[in-house]
Design a protein around this motif. Structure first.
Motif, PDB file in Angstrom:
ATOM      1  N   GLY A  80      15.508 -34.945  27.446  1.00  0.00           N
ATOM      2  CA  GLY A  80      15.831 -34.741  26.047  1.00  0.00           C
ATOM      3  C   GLY A  80      14.822 -35.490  25.203  1.00  0.00           C
ATOM      4  O   GLY A  80      13.636 -35.531  25.525  1.00  0.00           O
ATOM      5  N   THR A  81      15.285 -36.136  24.153  1.00  0.00           N
ATOM      6  CA  THR A  81      14.387 -36.968  23.355  1.00  0.00           C
ATOM      7  C   THR A  81      13.651 -37.947  24.247  1.00  0.00           C
ATOM      8  O   THR A  81      12.449 -38.178  24.103  1.00  0.00           O
ATOM      9  N   THR A  82      14.381 -38.526  25.190  1.00  0.00           N
ATOM     10  CA  THR A  82      13.774 -39.362  26.225  1.00  0.00           C
ATOM     11  C   THR A  82      14.179 -38.824  27.598  1.00  0.00           C
ATOM     12  O   THR A  82      15.073 -37.984  27.714  1.00  0.00           O
ATOM     13  N   LEU A  83      13.520 -39.316  28.632  1.00  0.00           N
ATOM     14  CA  LEU A  83      13.788 -38.900  30.008  1.00  0.00           C
ATOM     15  C   LEU A  83      14.780 -39.859  30.648  1.00  0.00           C
ATOM     16  O   LEU A  83      14.577 -41.076  30.633  1.00  0.00           O
ATOM     17  N   VAL A  84      15.851 -39.308  31.201  1.00  0.00           N
ATOM     18  CA  VAL A  84      16.866 -40.107  31.872  1.00  0.00           C
ATOM     19  C   VAL A  84      17.039 -39.561  33.291  1.00  0.00           C
ATOM     20  O   VAL A  84      17.226 -38.360  33.474  1.00  0.00           O
ATOM     21  N   LEU A  85      16.970 -40.441  34.279  1.00  0.00           N
ATOM     22  CA  LEU A  85      17.206 -40.046  35.669  1.00  0.00           C
ATOM     23  C   LEU A  85      18.497 -40.676  36.145  1.00  0.00           C
ATOM     24  O   LEU A  85      18.719 -41.885  35.951  1.00  0.00           O
ATOM     25  N   LYS A  86      19.352 -39.868  36.759  1.00  0.00           N
ATOM     26  CA  LYS A  86      20.599 -40.347  37.333  1.00  0.00           C
ATOM     27  C   LYS A  86      20.746 -39.785  38.736  1.00  0.00           C
ATOM     28  O   LYS A  86      20.590 -38.582  38.945  1.00  0.00           O
ATOM     29  N   GLY A  87      21.052 -40.669  39.686  1.00  0.00           N
ATOM     30  CA  GLY A  87      21.223 -40.238  41.071  1.00  0.00           C
ATOM     31  C   GLY A  87      22.489 -40.789  41.670  1.00  0.00           C
ATOM     32  O   GLY A  87      23.289 -41.441  40.990  1.00  0.00           O
ATOM     33  N   SER A  88      22.662 -40.544  42.943  1.00  0.00           N
ATOM     34  CA  SER A  88      23.835 -41.013  43.658  1.00  0.00           C
ATOM     35  C   SER A  88      23.394 -41.771  44.903  1.00  0.00           C
ATOM     36  O   SER A  88      22.452 -41.367  45.586  1.00  0.00           O
ATOM     37  N   SER A  89      24.068 -42.880  45.171  1.00  0.00           N
ATOM     38  CA  SER A  89      23.721 -43.730  46.306  1.00  0.00           C
ATOM     39  C   SER A  89      24.992 -44.226  46.966  1.00  0.00           C
ATOM     40  O   SER A  89      26.031 -44.381  46.303  1.00  0.00           O
ATOM     41  N   ASP A  90      24.891 -44.507  48.261  1.00  0.00           N
ATOM     42  CA  ASP A  90      26.045 -45.065  48.960  1.00  0.00           C
ATOM     43  C   ASP A  90      26.075 -46.592  48.885  1.00  0.00           C
ATOM     44  O   ASP A  90      26.935 -47.234  49.473  1.00  0.00           O
ATOM     45  N   HIS A  91      25.109 -47.184  48.146  1.00  0.00           N
ATOM     46  CA  HIS A  91      25.100 -48.634  47.985  1.00  0.00           C
ATOM     47  C   HIS A  91      24.547 -48.991  46.607  1.00  0.00           C
ATOM     48  O   HIS A  91      23.839 -48.213  45.980  1.00  0.00           O
ATOM     49  N   LEU A  92      24.879 -50.179  46.145  1.00  0.00           N
ATOM     50  CA  LEU A  92      24.400 -50.681  44.857  1.00  0.00           C
ATOM     51  C   LEU A  92      22.900 -50.948  44.951  1.00  0.00           C
ATOM     52  O   LEU A  92      22.436 -51.624  45.869  1.00  0.00           O
ATOM     53  N   ILE A  93      22.146 -50.411  44.012  1.00  0.00           N
ATOM     54  CA  ILE A  93      20.707 -50.636  43.957  1.00  0.00           C
ATOM     55  C   ILE A  93      20.444 -51.817  43.029  1.00  0.00           C
ATOM     56  O   ILE A  93      20.827 -51.798  41.853  1.00  0.00           O
ATOM     57  N   ALA A 138      16.786 -45.109  31.980  1.00  0.00           N
ATOM     58  CA  ALA A 138      16.513 -44.337  30.767  1.00  0.00           C
ATOM     59  C   ALA A 138      15.166 -44.768  30.213  1.00  0.00           C
ATOM     60  O   ALA A 138      14.973 -45.928  29.865  1.00  0.00           O
ATOM     61  N   SER A 139      14.242 -43.828  30.155  1.00  0.00           N
ATOM     62  CA  SER A 139      12.910 -44.115  29.648  1.00  0.00           C
ATOM     63  C   SER A 139      12.904 -44.120  28.121  1.00  0.00           C
ATOM     64  O   SER A 139      13.838 -43.626  27.476  1.00  0.00           O
ATOM     65  N   SER A 140      11.865 -44.687  27.559  1.00  0.00           N
ATOM     66  CA  SER A 140      11.621 -44.556  26.124  1.00  0.00           C
ATOM     67  C   SER A 140      10.607 -43.457  25.848  1.00  0.00           C
ATOM     68  O   SER A 140      10.133 -43.309  24.722  1.00  0.00           O
ATOM     69  N   SER A 141      10.267 -42.692  26.885  1.00  0.00           N
ATOM     70  CA  SER A 141       9.336 -41.571  26.780  1.00  0.00           C
ATOM     71  C   SER A 141      10.076 -40.279  27.055  1.00  0.00           C
ATOM     72  O   SER A 141      11.121 -40.281  27.706  1.00  0.00           O
ATOM     73  N   GLY A 142       9.533 -39.167  26.570  1.00  0.00           N
ATOM     74  CA  GLY A 142      10.188 -37.894  26.838  1.00  0.00           C
ATOM     75  C   GLY A 142       9.780 -36.812  25.868  1.00  0.00           C
ATOM     76  O   GLY A 142       8.729 -36.878  25.223  1.00  0.00           O
ATOM     77  N   ALA A 143      10.645 -35.814  25.736  1.00  0.00           N
ATOM     78  CA  ALA A 143      10.329 -34.629  24.946  1.00  0.00           C
ATOM     79  C   ALA A 143      10.308 -34.906  23.451  1.00  0.00           C
ATOM     80  O   ALA A 143       9.867 -34.060  22.671  1.00  0.00           O
ATOM     81  N   GLY A 144      10.753 -36.086  23.040  1.00  0.00           N
ATOM     82  CA  GLY A 144      10.685 -36.429  21.633  1.00  0.00           C
ATOM     83  C   GLY A 144       9.276 -36.427  21.077  1.00  0.00           C
ATOM     84  O   GLY A 144       9.083 -36.285  19.862  1.00  0.00           O
ATOM     85  N   VAL A 145       8.274 -36.565  21.963  1.00  0.00           N
ATOM     86  CA  VAL A 145       6.889 -36.517  21.480  1.00  0.00           C
ATOM     87  C   VAL A 145       6.545 -35.133  20.933  1.00  0.00           C
ATOM     88  O   VAL A 145       5.660 -35.000  20.078  1.00  0.00           O
TER      89      VAL A 145
END
Length: 509
Positions: free
Chosen positions: A276-289, A311-318
């Motif tokens: 979106g305005t910025t790039l956000v990645l969300k995943g799933s893990s079997d343990h705390l990272i 959550a990045s401060s970069s993305g499609a908002g540019v």
């Protein structure tokens, strides 16, 4: 940036427990709009509507008027529900931007503006927060809080108006809406409370830290897990929104997690990239990272899983910054025909970068010649793709599982060429879910009120959509550009050389 090749229906899965004809609502508060989406128990889209939101940015400050959240969302709900049999509506859940907060009086009337997710004013307060809570933040895996997180901003509000310490309530963005819907304050959820310092392992507020910071206990909300039924819609809110009185209000999650649920990325190793305005990645893990650098953090997932991400401060908002008012479809076609290798660092925020590295001093740059608007446009598209690859390389560096299914959601996913370019740079097959938005994720979460698990409900309601398989030679073509991009970030002192070395090793032929 419309998608001329929109995915067609792939067929519904089995309905979750309960009535398949029930209607579930997902409410979404983004940076630029408030949205209401309605689906049935098979995930079939019945209606959707949105209203714009406006922000005020001044230097590192980013604010919104919280009053507009309710009016915009109420208008969107009335439009979306106008043609539906509202007697079938069973429940709703709401997502909001992560780290956005405000203070209200004891009746829920805002006493401050909303300090938004990327507001970076609380630099001094972040130092105090990190000194007071260092052992706790270390245990929770993110080590420290940047100024944009909610707890430093809360301390900033109290520092600048000590009178706010009495007779007030801390609300996250969605908490104001649930209060308006129910006519009384309801608990917050662990997802939105994460950046306010909520202890996700012990499931409590760390009162020793709050006491050290001078934050009154009665200012903090009660907190429950996402998916908990909080209450029901009251008559006043029903008149304003068209949502029937008595509709269940289910505790939601932040916007990145909402999009992750809407994409069905809930099994360990699965990831969703929200552009979106910025790039956000969300995943799933079997343990705390746990991240020594403190840029990746984990939400609690369904069952015993964890949801790492950043959550990045970069993305499609540019794109809206640098190409406002231009025909983006034409620019995309021209850029695709040129296929240049100039690359831009696509920083949106004036407060520096926060993921996949933390650099408050970071600034945008372009590597290579950009003699035309189309060439410059392509440089930003390619820059987002390179930054996205670096995010995954960083996650791999931390030991997070990253080899599961990958989905793209967010406004940027509507540009078919950009999706293909991102898949090529990553060298990975991706899917574009049929309804790629956080509001669907909240409708899915609301449907767990039937008693089904989140994984079961997502399997029934999320449609996989279109698959993109990148050609290996195209990935090879982009690797030198990625190498230049990573090297430049390291040369400027923003990216840790050890992370850069790991990324470049993974990119070696």
């Amino acid at each position: 940036m419309s998608d001329p090749h929109a995915p067609g229906p792939t067929g519904p899965g089995p309905a979750p427990h309960g009535d398949p004809d029930a209607i579930w609502l997902g409410l979404d508060l983004g940076t630029q709009s408030a949205r209401c989406l309605a689906v049935d128990g098979t995930g079939t889209l019945l209606a959707t509507a949105a209203r714009p939101l406006t922000s005020k940015r001044t230097g590192t400050r980013h604010e919104q008027d919280p009053h507009q959240w309710w009016t915009a969302l109420a208008d969107a709900c009335r439009e979306a529900l106008a043609g539906l049999d509202t007697h079938r509506i069973r429940g709703l859940a709401i997502d909001g931007t992560s780290g956005t907060l405000l203070l209200t009086d004891t009746h829920g009337t805002p006493r401050t503006p909303a300090l938004m997710y990327d507001d970076g004013r609380a630099t001094d307060q972040a130092e105090a927060v990190n000194t007071a809570g260092a052992p706790t933040w270390q245990e929770l895996g993110y080590r420290s809080m940047p100024p944009s997180w909610a707890l430093p901003k809360l301390r900033w509000l109290l520092d600048h108006d000590p009178a706010l310490a009495t007779g007030t309530r801390l609300l996250h963005q969605v908490d104001l809406i649930t209060w308006k819907l129910a006519g009384r304050q309801l608990p917050s959820d662990t997802s939105h409370a994460l950046k306010t310092g909520y202890h996700l392992i012990d499931e409590r507020w760390p009162h020793d830290v709050m006491d050290t910071l001078g934050i009154p206990t009665d200012l903090l909300p009660d907190v429950v897990r996402p998916g908990t039924v909080l209450g029901t819609v009251g008559p006043e809110a029903a008149d304003a929104t068209g949502i029937p009185t008595g509709t269940a209000i289910v505790a939601g999650m932040t916007d990145g997690c909402a999009a992750q649920i809407g994409a069905g990325a809930l099994t360990p190793g699965a990831w969703n990239a929200v552009l979106g305005t910025t790039l956000v990645l969300k995943g799933s893990s079997d343990h705390l990272i746990r991240d020594p650098a403190g840029v990746v953090y984990c939400h609690r997932g369904p069952g015993d899983t964890w949801l790492p991400g950043g959550a990045s401060s970069s993305g499609a908002g540019v794109i809206s910054q640098y190409f406002h008012g231009e025909n983006l479809d034409v620019l995309t076609d021209q850029a695709a025909a040129l296929d240049p290798d100039a690359v831009a660092y696509p920083l949106v925020s004036t407060g520096g970068e926060r993921f996949p590295f933390r650099a408050p001093e970071a600034e945008p740059f372009i590597l290579g010649d950009v003699p035309t608007r189309a060439t410059e446009f392509h440089a930003y598209l390619l820059g987002v793709a390179c930054l996205e690859r670096l995010c995954f390389d960083y996650l791999d560096h931390l030991g997070a599982p990253t080899d599961g299914p990958l989905t793209f959601t967010g406004g940027g996913a509507r540009n078919t060429y950009w999706c293909r370019l991102r898949a090529e740079v990553l060298g990975r097959t991706v899917h574009l879910p049929e309804h790629a938005e956080g509001a669907l994720g909240m409708a899915v979460l609301a449907a767990t009120a039937t008693g089904a698990t989140l994984t079961e409900t997502a399997a029934a309601m999320v449609r996989p959509g279109t698959e993109i398989r990148p050609a290996p030679d195209r990935t090879t073509r982009h690797l030198p550009t990625y190498h230049r991009f990573v090297t430049e970030l390291t040369h400027r002192g923003w990216l840790d050389p050890a992370v850069a070395d790991h990324a470049l090793r993974r990119a070696a032929p």
